[in-house]
Design a protein around this motif. Structure first.
Motif, PDB file in Angstrom:
ATOM      1  N   ILE A 223       0.926  -1.400   0.023  1.00  0.00           N
ATOM      2  CA  ILE A 223      -0.066  -0.097   0.006  1.00  0.00           C
ATOM      3  C   ILE A 223       0.564   1.784   0.186  1.00  0.00           C
ATOM      4  O   ILE A 223       1.798   1.975   0.844  1.00  0.00           O
ATOM      5  N   ALA A 239       1.498  -2.504  12.767  1.00  0.00           N
ATOM      6  CA  ALA A 239       0.091  -3.149  12.223  1.00  0.00           C
ATOM      7  C   ALA A 239       0.306  -4.727  11.074  1.00  0.00           C
ATOM      8  O   ALA A 239      -0.127  -5.726  11.351  1.00  0.00           O
ATOM      9  N   ASN A 240       2.134  -4.467  10.689  1.00  0.00           N
ATOM     10  CA  ASN A 240       2.298  -5.415   9.888  1.00  0.00           C
ATOM     11  C   ASN A 240       3.630  -5.818  10.763  1.00  0.00           C
ATOM     12  O   ASN A 240       4.213  -6.399   9.228  1.00  0.00           O
TER      13      ASN A 240
ATOM     14  N   GLU B 817      -6.776  -1.941  15.916  1.00  0.00           N
ATOM     15  CA  GLU B 817      -6.169  -2.045  14.583  1.00  0.00           C
ATOM     16  C   GLU B 817      -7.467  -2.557  14.031  1.00  0.00           C
ATOM     17  O   GLU B 817      -7.104  -2.501  12.965  1.00  0.00           O
ATOM     18  N   GLN B 818      -7.880  -3.693  14.838  1.00  0.00           N
ATOM     19  CA  GLN B 818      -8.766  -4.328  13.763  1.00  0.00           C
ATOM     20  C   GLN B 818     -10.281  -5.240  14.322  1.00  0.00           C
ATOM     21  O   GLN B 818     -10.568  -4.820  15.615  1.00  0.00           O
ATOM     22  N   LYS B 820     -12.494  -8.405  15.043  1.00  0.00           N
ATOM     23  CA  LYS B 820     -12.761  -9.055  14.827  1.00  0.00           C
ATOM     24  C   LYS B 820     -13.885 -10.130  15.986  1.00  0.00           C
ATOM     25  O   LYS B 820     -14.548  -9.563  16.414  1.00  0.00           O
ATOM     26  N   LYS B 832     -12.642 -11.205  10.353  1.00  0.00           N
ATOM     27  CA  LYS B 832     -12.223  -9.960  10.764  1.00  0.00           C
ATOM     28  C   LYS B 832     -12.063  -8.758  10.089  1.00  0.00           C
ATOM     29  O   LYS B 832     -12.159  -9.015   8.431  1.00  0.00           O
ATOM     30  N   LYS B 834      -9.489  -6.017   8.726  1.00  0.00           N
ATOM     31  CA  LYS B 834      -7.699  -5.186   9.384  1.00  0.00           C
ATOM     32  C   LYS B 834      -8.459  -3.201   9.256  1.00  0.00           C
ATOM     33  O   LYS B 834      -8.247  -2.723   7.776  1.00  0.00           O
ATOM     34  N   THR B 836      -6.207  -1.115  10.404  1.00  0.00           N
ATOM     35  CA  THR B 836      -4.658   0.364  10.668  1.00  0.00           C
ATOM     36  C   THR B 836      -3.607  -0.358   9.916  1.00  0.00           C
ATOM     37  O   THR B 836      -2.687   0.456   8.988  1.00  0.00           O
ATOM     38  N   ALA B 837      -3.436  -1.970   9.408  1.00  0.00           N
ATOM     39  CA  ALA B 837      -2.485  -2.214   8.134  1.00  0.00           C
ATOM     40  C   ALA B 837      -2.633  -1.778   6.795  1.00  0.00           C
ATOM     41  O   ALA B 837      -1.790  -2.188   6.226  1.00  0.00           O
ATOM     42  N   VAL B 838      -4.326  -1.993   6.290  1.00  0.00           N
ATOM     43  CA  VAL B 838      -4.589  -1.220   5.602  1.00  0.00           C
ATOM     44  C   VAL B 838      -4.178   0.386   5.026  1.00  0.00           C
ATOM     45  O   VAL B 838      -3.428   0.707   3.868  1.00  0.00           O
TER      46      VAL B 838
END
Lengths: 392, 940
Positions: A223, A239-240, B817-818, B820, B832, B834, B836-838
């Protein structure tokens, strides 16, 4: 001797369970095969190697070349099994006297560097002056980082995956805001960007050698970070953090992987057609593409594995923080095992593509030359003097 | 392709449904505007206008009648004037631009619109910027002219609307100086135009007051000076009496003068020069007003003029009527004031009825017609921040009975206010009556909880609860702001409620939970105190039972270095009607309470801090459960806020007080003000440049169990669900921590007949450690239909809301962050999402809301509403946790705004857009609370 090791004529062998092994000790080659399904124990394989090369009373170190051109050791059951599993079709084994082993040669993309890198270092004295980092024999060898998606990215970019594997090693880097110059429709423009600002000594990021201070961060796990704040990018990375893939524009552009223009033009070709093309490099390109495509599935699978939460049922016993912690670490351990299985499966998936180039694997492997920064022990100064280039 | 087409069809159907369900609107701003900088009033429209330093302009009339506008320029509004007898108003900004606004009717409702802007250029030849910098504005009674006095001493005349400069009418400084009497000492430099006034009985005459003191009466028709008033003190303001016979001038030495304009006499006579608080040097009188009464002496009102040395820091307006003189003493700087008038159609010639004062932090209205000049309670513009807001809690659809009881409790508290109706009555409020009664509860730093009627456009204060009485205060009682003794001079009277100085920060309210069905309330504070309160219509004297809960549970090697716990009074305390405390639980260590949940049906309250959580049975007055969540190596969480930090805070507070006492009331001067702002801007830029030199860096590291404050309890949730097996639902408690752990306990609650005597137990049932270890900010159990479980007692009061106990339940765990979803009772991961990861944003605030369709009355669905640290609001569908909508709502830099956000059950929300204002927004198409009002132009 164990039945699973057969001295045979592998080239004529039609048994698909057999894996052809080409073992090299000094200038001598030996060929034999092992059973893919039941490769047996490392101890037995070690004895076999000694026997086949007629070595007695010396300690040897066994290594193999994996499909990515990495030179990896075989020193326990697990990595032996992995070596056999990942051999397609040939398992190339190198045998060295233990006292002669240069451990720095192990690692990602190290095999093919061996000969030329030293030659291309203009000032090889630097090599000697710098203290070598002593590396012990890894008991459970696994990658800490890799460069991925080389052929779908512009040559000036690098996509790096950091494998954390729940290890205690910190990711170990910092990022900052900054500006970079971009070519836009309005000409050159100064744009805000995110840069690596610091490496923590001993951290994962530093130990890979793939990231450096002032590299510009372009993407996090696929991203783009354009338009995102430093805090957002920080949070995305955290987060990753279990499976962090960072695409950077390295500040030092001289160590980039460069493809010839022929290749970059035809890399979109499917692997089906590569069989009819005599140029082996083309098939590598397609094979690599297959890898990069497979990466996405791989990524997802890995992620869902990594993401498994721990649920503790305490209907009877009272939970304690301790038991919780140990459970957690157990779980993460089992996790790695499943993870490595996952890795195997994915490599298998890639194999049909690689098989096209089986005859020329060696050539390809030795023709691939990569950034010397990948190697831990190489002095940085010397490397930066020397932009090496992969030519296919 | 057929399949693809169908799929596309269902998607567009969903899109259409989304449009029927969701819509983002910022509807109304409640509270008091941040940093007001100008005040205007139209007696013909009965509207008040307030301009702010951020360029907002707000109009207020009768309760519910309000308008808001924002200048495009990011400049402070320095002056606001209504055009006489019109619906237009003019604003002057700090950047010297003038703006014309109007109230335009559209479909039966009025809208505030900017219709013109103007930058004074002056005639050719004027090059100096100061020549055209506007310092005084007069909106001429003809409604066609604006007179603009400038820093250069000229008066420019501009035709409105349209802003056409009438060059030939300009009054240049040369014209004035040429005819100034030779003996006037200041004739060489008259300085800027400080004030402009029109003769109330002859609109051709205007008085021009110069900074140096000279006042000139100018005839607009004949374009010549008629008279000169040779005051020699620096001029602050001017007032032309209504009969046109006198001009009052106020000066920077604390004096005022009355100049009688005798017809036929060339020389003006200074009837008397008066220094009201004289003898010793006084501060300037910034504004003076004199208003006649029908049968008696006039009212004289002025701001400032206090003795410099002893009371120079007071913000006072003095009102003198007959023999009565009061110096109203405000707690913040006076921006401006005006007086409303009674009489036929509120004409300017009516009796003075109320003094309306805009000070920096509140609006104070004083009834001038009732003996003792009491304060009139304001229906809007209430300072939410009279003590800093520390938390808020919204309760929708309050049952009428509870509503009336709360109002009754509030009425008893407000006996000191005037009985007179609100004097500003312009416009008509056309908004329909709110569909339900909503309460917004705000917790404050001083230990109070304020109850606001949040049903409509006016956020109206209903009742104030103070928790300080429960504790023996060590606060200094020598409040220097108390009423002055008899015969004190000046005759001070403290007015206003803005008092941000809390004596004991431990009293601060951190969490509030009100059960609208039972009238039970629990509030928790900074020093680990949890109060249980019950609504009582009578005053009662009672002892509050204290219960200490050790959350460390024998954790060794620990020393709390934070504040001490509050001392609960042992003797009985008399509590007024309203919410009366009966139990206080005190966490040990006395760390700030970070999570709180009340279950009034089970009579349990759950609370958590950075050390652990507990459940208290307020019927049996017993602990049911105590769980320590502290990681033994977490020193930071163990020690609490450092005592050193605390003492710094305390000394800061003290020094603020000192500053407040001694602060010199700086006269806001047009010239020096702009210079100051420019200086400040330059400084800010320099600071920014410096920051760019040394950029901030952020560490990239995975979370670990060894991080600090992993044990901090972020959320607590009671649920009647399936935790042990899928056929028996049981009461349960869920707790989520900062380290991504969720604890679930099965609660055994005895049957009603044995509830008072049989023991309650809590048994640990499940524990989830989220791999990503992000803080758990919310837990929601979804019933067999995928709907969130009802509130305690909700089912008993509303049969339509019984949960589905047959299908399988799920638990939705919301981390920063997610999202679930886990099945119950197995807790296997089902879905779930997500975040924050995105996109790098994190969940800050979360709530469950019900969205009704705007098209069909009977369709609606539940959604999960959340706000991210980027300031975006999102709605997720339930139970499938799919992103529905996303809107930018708050600036991401506005951290306190984001932290203050609360969601209502109907998809609305509130956040603090400044320390004193709530912005109200709505995500729902069906529930909108926004002003709908009409202002009609006055008859000529």
């Amino acid at each position: 001797m164990n039945r699973s090791f057969n001295k045979s004529q592998p080239l004529r062998h039609t048994d698909c369970d057999a894996v052809e092994v080409k073992s090299k000790y000094g200038a001598e080659f030996r060929r034999f095969s092992v059973n893919r399904v039941k490769p047996g124990k490392f101890e037995e394989f070690y004895k076999l190697i000694l026997h086949i090369h007629r070595l007695a009373n010396i300690e040897v170190m066994i290594g193999y070349a994996d499909t990515h051109g990495d030179f990896l050791p075989i020193n326990n059951d697990e990595n032996f099994s992995k070596a056999v599993d990942s051999a397609h079709p040939l398992l190339r084994v190198f045998v060295q006297r233990r006292e002669e082993v240069d451990y720095t040669t192990f690692g990602t993309n190290t095999l093919t560097r061996k000969k030329k890198a030293v030659v291309t270092l203009r000032n090889s004295d630097i090599n000697r002056k710098r203290p070598r980092v002593p590396i012990g024999m890894p008991q459970d060898f696994r990658p800490v980082s890799s460069i991925i998606d080389v052929d779908i990215l512009p040559e000036s970019h690098r996509r790096v995956r950091l494998y954390r594997h729940g290890s205690d090693k910190p990711l170990g880097f910092y990022i900052r805001d900054g500006t970079s110059v971009r070519v836009t429709s309005h000409g050159l423009e100064k744009v805000f960007g995110i840069f690596i600002s610091r490496m923590v000594p001993g951290g994962l990021a530093e130990s890979t050698g793939l990231l450096a201070v002032n590299d510009e961060v372009l993407e996090v796990n696929g991203i783009e970070v354009t338009g995102k704040s430093l805090d957002q990018v920080t949070d995305m990375m955290i987060a990753n953090s279990h499976n962090l893939i960072v695409t950077v524009k390295p500040v030092n552009q001289r160590n980039n992987v460069v493809r010839s223009s022929r290749i970059s033009g035809s890399s979109g070709q499917s692997s089906d057609s590569s069989g009819s093309i005599s140029n082996p490099s083309l098939s590598v390109a397609s094979a690599r593409e297959a890898t990069s495509v497979a990466h996405h599935n791989y990524h997802d699978d890995l992620e869902s594995d990594e993401d498994t939460d721990i649920v503790i049922e305490n209907s009877l016993k009272r939970p304690s923080l301790r038991s919780n912690a140990s459970l957690a670490s157990n779980a993460s351990r089992t996790h790695h095992i499943s993870l490595s299985h996952q890795l195997h499966r994915d490599l298998n998936l890639n194999n049909p593509a690689l098989r096209h180039s089986n005859g020329s694997l060696h050539k390809i492997l030795s023709s691939l030359k990569t950034d010397p920064r990948h190697s831990l022990a190489l002095p940085k100064g010397g490397v930066e003097e020397d932009g090496t280039v992969i030519t296919l | 392709t057929m399949k693809r087409f169908r799929r596309h069809g269902t998607e567009s159907q969903r899109d259409r449904l989304k449009q029927e369900l969701f819509q983002f609107t910022k509807t109304v701003e409640h509270g008091f505007p941040h940093q007001p900088s100008a005040l205007g009033y139209s007696s013909s429209l009965q509207l008040m206008a307030i301009g702010t330093r951020s360029g907002a302009i707000k109009l207020y009339g009768a309760p519910g009648v309000e308008f808001m506008g924002l200048h495009d320029e990011n400049a402070a509004v320095t002056q606001v004037f209504f055009m006489p007898h019109q619906v237009e108003l003019v604003t002057l900004l700090d950047d010297n631009s003038l703006h014309m606004w109007t109230l335009q009717s559209h479909k039966g409702l009025s809208e505030l619109l900017e219709i013109g802007r103007f930058l004074l250029t002056g005639p050719p030849g004027y090059t100096d910027i100061s020549v055209t910098r506007v310092t005084a504005v007069l909106t001429h009674s003809s409604g066609e002219l604006l007179l603009l006095g400038t820093e250069g001493g000229h008066v420019f005349i501009v035709e409105v609307p349209g802003f056409r400069e009438l060059e030939e009418m300009n009054i240049s400084l040369d014209q004035i100086t040429s005819c100034v009497p030779d003996d006037y000492i200041g004739r060489r430099n008259l300085e800027h135009v400080e004030a402009l006034q029109e003769n109330p009985v002859n609109s051709n005459q205007v008085a021009i007051g110069y900074g140096r003191g000279l006042m000139v009466i100018w005839d607009l028709d004949h374009r010549c000076a008629i008279r000169h008033i040779p005051a020699t003190q620096q001029l602050e303001s001017m007032w032309w009496t209504e009969d046109g016979s006198c001009i009052l001038s106020s000066h920077n030495d604390g004096s005022y003068c009355c100049w009688t304009l005798r017809t036929g006499d060339e020389r003006e006579e200074e009837e008397k020069s008066n220094v009201p608080y004289g003898h010793f040097p006084c501060k300037a009188i910034n504004k003076i007003v004199q208003l006649p009464t029908a049968g008696g002496p006039p009212f004289l009102l002025f701001s400032g003029g206090m003795p410099r040395a002893s009371y120079g820091d007071r913000h006072c307006i003095t009102v003198i009527y007959s023999k009565t003189q009061v110096a109203f003493d405000f707690t913040s700087r006076i921006i401006d004031f005006f007086v409303t008038r009674d009489g036929p159609q509120h004409t300017v010639f009516g009796e003075p009825s109320a003094l309306v004062v805009l000070v920096e932090e509140e609006l104070v209205v004083i009834d001038l017609q009732t003996e003792g000049w009491p304060v009139i309670q304001t229906p809007y513009l209430v300072p939410l921040h009279s003590s800093a807001i520390t938390c808020s809690h919204h309760v929708s659809a309050i049952p009428l009975k509870l509503w009336e009881r709360i109002i009754a409790a509030g009425v008893v508290q407000n006996t000191q206010y005037s009985k007179k109706p609100w004097p500003i009555t312009g416009g008509q409020n056309l908004a329909p009556d709110p569909p339900q009664r909503d309460l917004l509860l705000t917790g404050h730093e001083d230990g109070t909880v304020r109850f606001w009627d949040a049903s409509g456009v006016c956020l109206y204060p209903l009742y104030k609860l103070s928790t300080a009485a429960v504790f023996s205060a060590d606060a200094d009682l020598n409040d220097n702001m108390s009423q002055g003794a008899e015969g004190e001079w000046p005759p001070f009277r403290k007015v206003g409620c803005f008092d941000p100085y809390s004596d004991d920060p431990r009293l601060g309210i951190q969490k509030i939970h009100l059960c609208k069905y039972s009238g039970y309330l629990t509030v928790a504070g900074t020093a680990g105190q949890i109060l249980m309160l019950e609504l009582n219509d009578e005053a009662a004297e009672q002892t509050v039972e204290a219960k200490i809960v050790d959350l460390l549970q024998g954790q060794e090697g620990f020393r709390w270095k934070g504040h001490t716990q509050l001392d609960v009074r042992e003797e009985p305390v008399l509590f007024p009607p309203g919410f009366q405390p009966f139990t206080v639980v005190q966490c040990q260590p006395p760390a700030v309470v970070t999570a709180l949940s009340l279950h009034s049906e089970w009579k349990l309250v759950a609370f958590g801090t950075s050390h652990g959580f507990g459940v208290y049975d307020y019927l049996q007055k017993n602990n049911v459960l105590v769980k320590c969540t502290l990681n033994p190596s977490d020193q930071l969480a163990m020690e609490g806020p450092l005592s050193r930090v605390k003492s710094i805070k305390k000394s800061l507070r003290q020094s603020f007080r000192r500053i407040r006492r001694s602060r010199v009331s700086l006269r806001k001067h047009h010239i020096s003000n702009t210079n100051k702002i420019q200086e400040a801007n330059a400084r800010l830029e320099a600071e920014q440049a410096e920051m760019e030199m040394a950029p901030v860096q952020r560490k990239i590291e995975a979370r670990s169990s060894d991080d600090s404050f992993t044990g901090l309890v972020r959320t607590l949730y009671f649920a009647d669900t399936f935790l042990s097996d899928s056929s028996h639902n049981t009461p349960s408690l869920w707790a989520g921590t900062n380290g991504g752990t969720v604890f679930a306990y099965i609660l055994y609650i005895p049957p009603v007949e044995h509830r008072a005597d049989e023991a309650l137990t809590a048994q640990p049932a499940k524990e989830i450690q989220l791999m990503h270890r992000a803080p758990v900010v919310g837990i929601v159990v979804l019933d067999g239909h995928g709907a969130p479980l009802p509130e305690p007692l909700e089912t008993a009061h509303d049969l339509a809301r019984s949960p589905d106990l047959l299908g399988s339940h799920h638990v939705l765990v919301i981390s920063e962050e997610q999202f679930k979803v886990f099945t119950l009772p197995k807790l296997s991961s089902k879905m779930k999402l997500k975040l924050t990861a995105v996109d790098g944003s994190r969940v800050r605030r979360v709530g469950v809301a019900w969205f009704g369709s705007s098209r069909t009355e009977d369709y609606g669905e539940s959604g999960l509403v959340f706000l991210t640290n980027q300031g975006d609001v999102h709605v997720l569908s339930l139970p499938h946790i799919k992103m529905q909508i996303r809107y930018p709502c708050i600036r991401r830099e506005d951290v306190s705004g984001i932290a203050s956000c609360v969601f209502t059950k109907q998809g609305q929300g509130f956040y603090l857009m400044s320390p004193s204002e709530f912005e109200r927004f709505s995500l729902s198409t069906r529930y909108l609370v926004e002003p709908r009002c009409l202002v009609e132009a006055p008859l000529p």
